[in-house]
Write a protein that holds these residues in place. Sequence first.
Motif, PDB file in Angstrom:
ATOM      1  N   PHE A   1      32.605 -18.218  12.163  1.00 16.28           N
ATOM      2  CA  PHE A   1      32.788 -17.465  13.344  1.00 16.28           C
ATOM      3  C   PHE A   1      33.067 -16.151  12.713  1.00 16.28           C
ATOM      4  O   PHE A   1      32.520 -15.123  13.808  1.00 16.28           O
ATOM      5  CB  PHE A   1      34.064 -17.980  14.014  1.00 16.28           C
ATOM      6  CG  PHE A   1      33.649 -19.561  14.637  1.00 16.28           C
ATOM      7  CD1 PHE A   1      32.503 -19.852  15.016  1.00 16.28           C
ATOM      8  CD2 PHE A   1      34.583 -20.409  15.069  1.00 16.28           C
ATOM      9  CE1 PHE A   1      32.216 -21.045  15.321  1.00 16.28           C
ATOM     10  CE2 PHE A   1      34.410 -21.793  15.527  1.00 16.28           C
ATOM     11  CZ  PHE A   1      33.348 -21.990  15.747  1.00 16.28           C
ATOM     12  N   SER A   2      33.865 -15.936  11.671  1.00 21.26           N
ATOM     13  CA  SER A   2      33.966 -14.563  11.474  1.00 21.26           C
ATOM     14  C   SER A   2      32.371 -13.774  11.091  1.00 21.26           C
ATOM     15  O   SER A   2      32.313 -12.430  11.497  1.00 21.26           O
ATOM     16  CB  SER A   2      34.940 -14.426  10.278  1.00 21.26           C
ATOM     17  OG  SER A   2      35.939 -14.867  10.655  1.00 21.26           O
TER      18      SER A   2
ATOM     19  N   LEU B   1      29.662 -14.582  12.319  1.00 22.23           N
ATOM     20  CA  LEU B   1      29.031 -14.397  13.494  1.00 22.23           C
ATOM     21  C   LEU B   1      29.312 -13.206  14.281  1.00 22.23           C
ATOM     22  O   LEU B   1      28.581 -12.413  14.993  1.00 22.23           O
ATOM     23  CB  LEU B   1      29.038 -15.767  14.640  1.00 22.23           C
ATOM     24  CG  LEU B   1      28.382 -16.764  14.110  1.00 22.23           C
ATOM     25  CD1 LEU B   1      28.496 -17.986  15.012  1.00 22.23           C
ATOM     26  CD2 LEU B   1      26.809 -16.418  14.076  1.00 22.23           C
ATOM     27  N   LEU B   2      30.685 -12.931  14.203  1.00 20.24           N
ATOM     28  CA  LEU B   2      31.418 -11.769  14.841  1.00 20.24           C
ATOM     29  C   LEU B   2      30.811 -10.435  14.322  1.00 20.24           C
ATOM     30  O   LEU B   2      30.619  -9.425  14.992  1.00 20.24           O
ATOM     31  CB  LEU B   2      32.884 -11.774  14.854  1.00 20.24           C
ATOM     32  CG  LEU B   2      33.728 -10.718  15.662  1.00 20.24           C
ATOM     33  CD1 LEU B   2      33.442 -10.542  17.154  1.00 20.24           C
ATOM     34  CD2 LEU B   2      35.330 -10.924  15.582  1.00 20.24           C
TER      35      LEU B   2
ATOM     36  N   ALA C   1      27.598  -9.957  15.555  1.00 24.79           N
ATOM     37  CA  ALA C   1      27.480  -9.345  16.743  1.00 24.79           C
ATOM     38  C   ALA C   1      27.694  -8.004  16.849  1.00 24.79           C
ATOM     39  O   ALA C   1      27.098  -7.110  17.697  1.00 24.79           O
ATOM     40  CB  ALA C   1      28.230 -10.401  17.606  1.00 24.79           C
TER      41      ALA C   1
ATOM     42  N   THR D   1      33.522 -13.844  19.610  1.00 28.42           N
ATOM     43  CA  THR D   1      32.440 -13.523  19.421  1.00 28.42           C
ATOM     44  C   THR D   1      31.198 -13.916  20.546  1.00 28.42           C
ATOM     45  O   THR D   1      30.211 -12.914  20.423  1.00 28.42           O
ATOM     46  CB  THR D   1      32.151 -14.787  18.428  1.00 28.42           C
ATOM     47  OG1 THR D   1      32.679 -14.678  17.225  1.00 28.42           O
ATOM     48  CG2 THR D   1      30.492 -14.332  17.704  1.00 28.42           C
TER      49      THR D   1
ATOM     50  N   GLN E   1      31.340 -10.521  22.494  1.00 30.45           N
ATOM     51  CA  GLN E   1      30.462  -9.545  22.001  1.00 30.45           C
ATOM     52  C   GLN E   1      29.160  -9.735  21.857  1.00 30.45           C
ATOM     53  O   GLN E   1      28.352  -8.903  21.920  1.00 30.45           O
ATOM     54  CB  GLN E   1      31.276  -9.500  20.413  1.00 30.45           C
ATOM     55  CG  GLN E   1      30.763  -8.363  19.657  1.00 30.45           C
ATOM     56  CD  GLN E   1      31.171  -6.847  19.885  1.00 30.45           C
ATOM     57  OE1 GLN E   1      32.191  -6.819  20.646  1.00 30.45           O
ATOM     58  NE2 GLN E   1      31.014  -5.963  19.180  1.00 30.45           N
TER      59      GLN E   1
ATOM     60  N   THR F   1      26.651 -19.277  19.683  1.00 29.01           N
ATOM     61  CA  THR F   1      28.169 -19.203  20.037  1.00 29.01           C
ATOM     62  C   THR F   1      28.283 -19.940  21.341  1.00 29.01           C
ATOM     63  O   THR F   1      29.373 -20.697  21.772  1.00 29.01           O
ATOM     64  CB  THR F   1      28.584 -17.692  20.503  1.00 29.01           C
ATOM     65  OG1 THR F   1      27.806 -17.021  21.163  1.00 29.01           O
ATOM     66  CG2 THR F   1      28.814 -16.994  19.059  1.00 29.01           C
TER      67      THR F   1
END
Length: 403
Positions: free
Chosen positions: A129-130, A132-133, A136, A206, A209, A232
């Motif tokens: 997830f980090s 992916l963030l 983004a 995420t 964003q 996401t």
Amino acid sequence: MRTHQVLAFLLLAVISSVASENASTSRGCGLDLLPQYVSLCDLDAIWGIVVEAVAGAGALITLLLMLVLLVRLPFIKDKEKKRPVCLHFLFLLGTLGLFGLTFAFIIRMDETICSIRRFLWGVLFALCFSCLLSQAWRVRRLVCQGTSPAGWQMVGLALCLMLVQVIIATEWLVLTVLRDTKPACAYEPMDFVMALIYDMVLLVITLGQALFTLCGKFKRWKLNGAFILITTFLSLLIWVAWITMYLFGNAMVQRGDTWSDPTLAITLAASGWVFIIFHAIPEIHCTLLPPLQENPPNYFDTSQPRMRETAFEEDVHLPRTYMENQAFSMDEHSAALRTAGFSNGSLGKRSSGSLGKKPSSGLGSRPSAPFRSNVYQPTEMAVVLNGGTIPTAPPTHTGRHLW
């Protein structure tokens, strides 16, 4: 006779021992397999074999993507595509960890396996997830400004965000296992979910964003933002489904103990395949594509200025019209005649006297340059516009009657 009886008795003993061993061993597994790995090959509990096959295929695809990205790395010329390569490797590493952790939920629990489950679940999802963030954030910068952050900034952001979940998971294990001296497997489902609140926060941020990546003037990067949004959103649906099933669904069907591990294993495999299909493969495909030409010339666009095709057009500033070639006044004609040394009378006498005679080299020569300037002489542009033939002078042209 006694010898035959003894051999028959020994044969029956061997057959009975083999039958008892087969009765205690699961169907599809070997005789020397440890009991904690029975779910990997038990044909009676088919869910383990299916999830194992899905997770193994996902791990192989992830390794193949990492190899392709590593081999094609020297051929990536676009700096905007080369900056997030380390972030791609980090994301694929987290996805590979999810597929590997799936096997920890297929085999039976012990103290080591339970500790691995509790620690790596949140950490691996926090890593994905980090990443992916960070992606983004990069795509939003590209869509709005046309430039992305540096590669070390995106990797550093992802690692720092993952480090928070590492601290949370470590503290949970230390407080429950070391301080309270509880078994690692003795935890409630609600405690397991509460330890993953930070992962849920990362997932929601995420998703928010990713929505902003669809707004901007650089449209070539919006497709990347759309894939991040899809990834996401599907991950959010998976998390809502497994948390609901893990906390309430299994208890409602009275299979809380037997369906807990299959629920978590299926969640890991499904999340890994979502990450591969909807994010890893599109991003790597976009990275490996050759760079596009920024402003290709459009020869069919009439709004662009016409390019010069011939050399003599460089000397012609404005195209001459037909009226400019015949715009000769009588004053200019008289001035030219005086300059050449002719008058109206002498011109008439010479014209009548020299009729039928060959003109001499003196007065009988052709008019000088100022006189010839009044004769209709077509320009290069007139020749081109007339299709290559020399146009004739109009009847009203004054220089026509002088010959």
